[in-house]
Design an enzyme around this catalytic site. Structure first.
Site, short mmCIF file in Angstrom:
data_model
loop_
_atom_site.label_atom_id
_atom_site.label_comp_id
_atom_site.label_asym_id
_atom_site.label_seq_id
_atom_site.Cartn_x
_atom_site.Cartn_y
_atom_site.Cartn_z
N GLY A 82 0.79 -1.25 0.05
CA GLY A 82 0.16 0.03 0.11
C GLY A 82 0.70 1.14 -0.14
O GLY A 82 0.41 2.37 -0.02
N HIS A 83 2.23 1.21 0.05
CA HIS A 83 3.08 2.39 0.16
C HIS A 83 4.00 2.15 -0.89
O HIS A 83 5.23 1.80 -0.43
CB HIS A 83 3.57 2.52 1.51
CG HIS A 83 4.32 3.93 1.65
ND1 HIS A 83 5.49 4.14 1.30
CD2 HIS A 83 3.79 5.34 2.51
CE1 HIS A 83 5.89 5.41 1.67
NE2 HIS A 83 4.89 5.96 2.32
N PHE A 84 4.05 2.60 -2.04
CA PHE A 84 2.72 3.35 -2.68
C PHE A 84 1.89 2.42 -3.56
O PHE A 84 2.82 1.34 -3.98
CB PHE A 84 2.93 4.47 -3.38
CG PHE A 84 3.68 5.57 -2.53
CD1 PHE A 84 2.77 6.44 -1.51
CD2 PHE A 84 5.18 5.78 -2.38
CE1 PHE A 84 3.52 7.33 -0.77
CE2 PHE A 84 5.66 6.73 -1.67
CZ PHE A 84 4.91 7.63 -0.79
#
Lengths: 149, 87
Positions: free
Chosen positions: A49-51
């Site tokens: 999720g990052h990123f």
């Protein structure tokens, strides 16, 4: 008065476990310094999720890694001949970090920490993180308090 | 050496605590009754930095017991006066 702990014993006393342990090795510990390393495996969950579609290690995770090696490990070492080592708790109280270079998945970083002071149960350290090219990726100061139960 | 008055100490203390104060209005009436944590909202970890700055500013060493009793500006003034008198 008993002896100070060895680096491997300090790791076993760290209050973290996967997926939130960011210490592989402690390579040096003394009254004033701590050194250690961590390999950011590409499988680590936060990269999803990052990123989105562009994995970069979050600054908070880099800060956490520096705190675990530079502050908590050093704190455990400094207190390893005291009585309250068994249920030692360290609370983070402040961080001031600048980030200079991104850390991508599969990077092995080295953390160097120097004690600024350890007084009245507060440990403050000057920390820096180096990547495999020996470039500084982030640096600053981190402080925590030894909590009395 | 000319003896410091309590007022001298208080004004130097006010200068030292300034960077750590979160409740600015507490600085308007800075006196011996001022409570570092309640009136100025200095967090307890930063109070350690205040004590270290006091040590440098006044050339004294503060022990653990004194530190624990340093709740108000007046406590700090007493600690500084006591340490200075035995030097």
């Amino acid at each position: 008065m008993c002896q100070k702990l060895k680096p491997t014993d300090v790791i076993s006393k760290l209050p973290y476990a996967k997926p939130f342990l960011f210490v592989d090795e402690l390579t040096f510990l003394s009254e004033n310094k701590a050194e250690g390393n961590f390999h950011f495996l590409p499988e680590l969950d936060f990269y999803k999720g990052h990123f989105k579609d562009n994995p970069v290690t979050p600054g908070v995770i880099l800060t956490e890694c520096m705190a675990q090696i530079g502050l908590v490990s050093l704190g455990i070492y400094l207190l390893s001949d005291s009585e309250n080592i068994k249920n030692l708790k360290i609370g983070l109280t402040s961080t001031e970090i600048e980030f200079l270079k991104p850390v991508y998945p599969d990077e092995k970083v080295q953390v160097l920490s120097e004690k600024i002071y350890f007084r009245f149960n507060k440990l403050k350290c000057k920390v820096q993180m180096l990547d495999s090219e020996n470039d500084v990726v982030c640096r600053g100061s981190i402080a925590g308090m030894i909590l009395n139960n | 050496m000319i003896k410091m008055t309590d007022q001298d100490i208080i004004s130097r203390l006010k200068h030292i605590v300034k960077p750590y104060v979160q409740r600015e209005i507490g600085m308007q009436d800075f006196n011996k009754q001022t409570d570092f944590l309640k009136d100025l909202e200095i967090n307890s970890a930063n109070l350690v930095d205040v004590v270290l700055d006091v040590e440098d500013e006044f050339g004294i060493e503060v022990d653990n017991d004194s530190m624990q009793g340093m709740l108000r500006v007046g406590d700090a003034v007493n600690i500084i006066n006591n340490k200075k008198s035995i030097q």
